[in-house]
Design an enzyme around this catalytic site. Structure first.
Site, PDB file in Angstrom:
ATOM      1  N   PHE A 168     -32.551 -13.572  -7.617  1.00 56.01           N
ATOM      2  CA  PHE A 168     -31.481 -14.266  -8.326  1.00 56.01           C
ATOM      3  C   PHE A 168     -31.708 -15.777  -8.263  1.00 56.01           C
ATOM      4  O   PHE A 168     -32.134 -16.320  -7.232  1.00 56.01           O
ATOM      5  CB  PHE A 168     -30.111 -13.935  -7.728  1.00 56.01           C
ATOM      6  N   TYR A 207     -17.713   1.088   1.671  1.00 57.38           N
ATOM      7  CA  TYR A 207     -18.677   1.270   2.769  1.00 57.38           C
ATOM      8  C   TYR A 207     -18.294   0.360   3.940  1.00 57.38           C
ATOM      9  O   TYR A 207     -18.176   0.800   5.087  1.00 57.38           O
ATOM     10  CB  TYR A 207     -20.095   0.951   2.271  1.00 57.38           C
ATOM     11  N   LYS A 219     -35.482   4.890   1.304  1.00 56.95           N
ATOM     12  CA  LYS A 219     -34.182   4.366   0.852  1.00 56.95           C
ATOM     13  C   LYS A 219     -34.227   3.858  -0.583  1.00 56.95           C
ATOM     14  O   LYS A 219     -33.201   3.496  -1.145  1.00 56.95           O
ATOM     15  CB  LYS A 219     -33.710   3.249   1.790  1.00 56.95           C
ATOM     16  N   GLU A 243     -26.166   6.667  14.308  1.00 56.64           N
ATOM     17  CA  GLU A 243     -26.702   5.933  13.150  1.00 56.64           C
ATOM     18  C   GLU A 243     -26.314   6.596  11.830  1.00 56.64           C
ATOM     19  O   GLU A 243     -26.467   5.994  10.768  1.00 56.64           O
ATOM     20  CB  GLU A 243     -28.239   5.854  13.235  1.00 56.64           C
ATOM     21  N   ARG A 254     -30.508 -15.201   3.896  1.00 58.73           N
ATOM     22  CA  ARG A 254     -30.082 -13.957   4.540  1.00 58.73           C
ATOM     23  C   ARG A 254     -30.618 -13.891   5.961  1.00 58.73           C
ATOM     24  O   ARG A 254     -31.731 -14.339   6.233  1.00 58.73           O
ATOM     25  CB  ARG A 254     -30.648 -12.740   3.778  1.00 58.73           C
ATOM     26  N   ASP A 303     -28.802  15.329  11.934  1.00 63.64           N
ATOM     27  CA  ASP A 303     -28.930  14.674  10.624  1.00 63.64           C
ATOM     28  C   ASP A 303     -28.803  15.745   9.553  1.00 63.64           C
ATOM     29  O   ASP A 303     -29.331  16.847   9.712  1.00 63.64           O
ATOM     30  CB  ASP A 303     -30.305  13.980  10.521  1.00 63.64           C
ATOM     31  N   SER A 315     -21.668  -2.848  10.900  1.00 63.93           N
ATOM     32  CA  SER A 315     -22.441  -3.567   9.881  1.00 63.93           C
ATOM     33  C   SER A 315     -21.907  -4.982   9.675  1.00 63.93           C
ATOM     34  O   SER A 315     -20.695  -5.231   9.796  1.00 63.93           O
ATOM     35  CB  SER A 315     -22.338  -2.816   8.556  1.00 63.93           C
ATOM     36  N   ASN A 334     -29.357  -7.655   7.823  1.00 58.90           N
ATOM     37  CA  ASN A 334     -30.262  -7.023   6.850  1.00 58.90           C
ATOM     38  C   ASN A 334     -31.541  -6.567   7.549  1.00 58.90           C
ATOM     39  O   ASN A 334     -32.416  -7.384   7.831  1.00 58.90           O
ATOM     40  CB  ASN A 334     -30.611  -8.014   5.731  1.00 58.90           C
ATOM     41  N   VAL A 335     -31.625  -5.289   7.796  1.00 54.53           N
ATOM     42  CA  VAL A 335     -32.735  -4.765   8.600  1.00 54.53           C
ATOM     43  C   VAL A 335     -33.928  -4.437   7.697  1.00 54.53           C
ATOM     44  O   VAL A 335     -33.755  -3.908   6.602  1.00 54.53           O
ATOM     45  CB  VAL A 335     -32.292  -3.490   9.365  1.00 54.53           C
ATOM     46  N   PHE A 395     -33.923   5.499   8.446  1.00 58.98           N
ATOM     47  CA  PHE A 395     -34.754   4.321   8.736  1.00 58.98           C
ATOM     48  C   PHE A 395     -34.595   3.876  10.198  1.00 58.98           C
ATOM     49  O   PHE A 395     -35.522   3.991  11.019  1.00 58.98           O
ATOM     50  CB  PHE A 395     -34.365   3.222   7.732  1.00 58.98           C
TER      51      PHE A 395
END
Ligand SMILES: NC(=O)c1ccc[n+]([C@@H]2O[C@H](COP(=O)([O-])OP(=O)(O)OC[C@H]3O[C@@H](n4cnc5c(N)ncnc54)[C@H](O)[C@@H]3O)[C@@H](O)[C@H]2O)c1
Length: 308
Positions: free
Chosen positions: A202, A140, A179, A76, A209, A34, A117, A170-171, A12
């Site tokens: 939720f 992660y 994804k 990335e 965010r 990649d 991140s 949050n991209v 992405f």
């Protein structure tokens, strides 16, 4: 910048970055590395450079590239599915891949920009600043903390070398569809609403965010390659928005009036009520100010998706 390398370029963010580098530096030779474990060749439509299909954590970098030097390396590549709980796999592929890359780059002191991140901040809530103690809540996030640690150790050892980490929040944006469940909530909600379903969030939709448009992420990533010094920087919009507000923006742009459907949150005990990037360090030290407020970025993205 004439010789550039992007790992994870079929993903992405990596594909948006690769295509933007090609646009900004039309004469540059660009190499993508990649292994396509979560990327998609379709993201690289129009790419005119070289693609090396390899796992960065197993690649013999010296042998692959010989004494070829790069003006910058953008990293990335990563396991990005945070629900992969195989600790050995996450840590091996994410950390050892970075270690190999950094050791390769250290010989020539090639500037490195790597994807860290916001997950490194853990489940604490509120405004997140780079000096906060990391609190990884999953393996992660732990692997990303190790990247930051490795980068810091190298930077201390070689102060003249630039190695810059970006803590992406949050991209969202084009080229994330591959994804699937790991795509942004903006895309998930868009897809539900597009098919006439009520958007599911939720209870009570008031979690906030820091959603950041991929164009800002790419702009900061390119800028970081010429950072005056090493360091780690937040990469968010700096403008958190609630899920209810996201749904409102989507309704406006889709011409719908779908009410949210609230569902119980099975992760309620460790679900962040609020994430927000403090962008002052990026602004002060890199001269970067995000250009896309959430309502505008989401509108632009919906326009892209509708005209695909
Ligand atoms: N998207 C977000 O919201 C977000 C947030 C924080 C951090 N990040 C980080 O940004 C980077 C890009 O994420 P993305 O959203 O584009 O995800 P993505 O899954 O679309 O891209 C990752 C790419 O890396 C490749 N890859 C994975 N492991 C590899 C390996 N060992 N060797 C070679 N290639 C490998 C995949 O095939 C894929 O093309 C990642 O490092 C991710 O952790 C993303």
């Amino acid at each position: 910048m004439r010789n550039l390398l992007v790992t994870g370029g079929a993903g992405f963010i990596g594909s948006n970055l690769t295509l933007e580098l090609q646009r900004q530096f039309p004469g540059a030779r660009i190499v993508v590395v990649d292994d396509f474990r979560s990327g998609d060749f379709k993201n690289l439509r129009g790419f005119r450079g070289d693609v090396v299909a390899a796992d960065v954590s197993r690649l013999d970098w010296g042998r692959q590239f010989g004494d070829r030097s790069f003006d910058a390396i953008f990293h990335e590549a990563s396991i990005t599915d945070t629900t992969v709980h195989d600790q050995g796999l996450q840590v091996h592929d994410n950390v050892e891949g970075f270690r190999r890359l950094v050791e390769f780059a250290s010989g020539t002191q090639t500037p490195v920009v790597y994807a860290s991140s916001a997950a490194t901040y853990g489940i604490g809530s509120g405004v997140q600043t780079e000096d906060q103690e990391p609190a990884p809540a999953n393996v992660y996030a732990f692997s990303k903390v190790q990247l930051d640690n490795l980068a810091r150790m190298h930077a201390q050892r070689s102060p003249a070398w630039r190695i810059v980490g970006l803590r992406y929040f949050n991209v969202y944006g084009p080229n994330e569809i591959h994804k699937k469940a790991a795509a942004s909530m903006i895309f998930q909600l868009y897809r539900q609403m597009k098919s006439g379903q009520r958007p599911r969030v939720f209870r009570s939709g008031e979690h906030r965010r820091d959603f950041v448009f991929v164009r800002d992420v790419v702009a900061l990533t390119v800028r970081a390659a010429t950072a005056p010094h090493s360091g780690v920087f937040n990469c968010g919009s700096g403008h958190p928005i609630s899920f209810n507000e996201v749904i409102g923006v989507l309704n406006r742009n889709l011409g719908t009036s779908l009410e949210p459907e609230y569902i119980d949150n099975p992760y309620a005990d460790f679900y962040q009520p609020h994430t927000e990037a403090d962008m002052s360090r990026a602004s002060k030290e890199l001269g970067f100010v995000p250009q896309w407020k959430p309502a505008e970025g989401i509108a632009e993205y919906v326009n892209f998706l509708e005209n695909r």
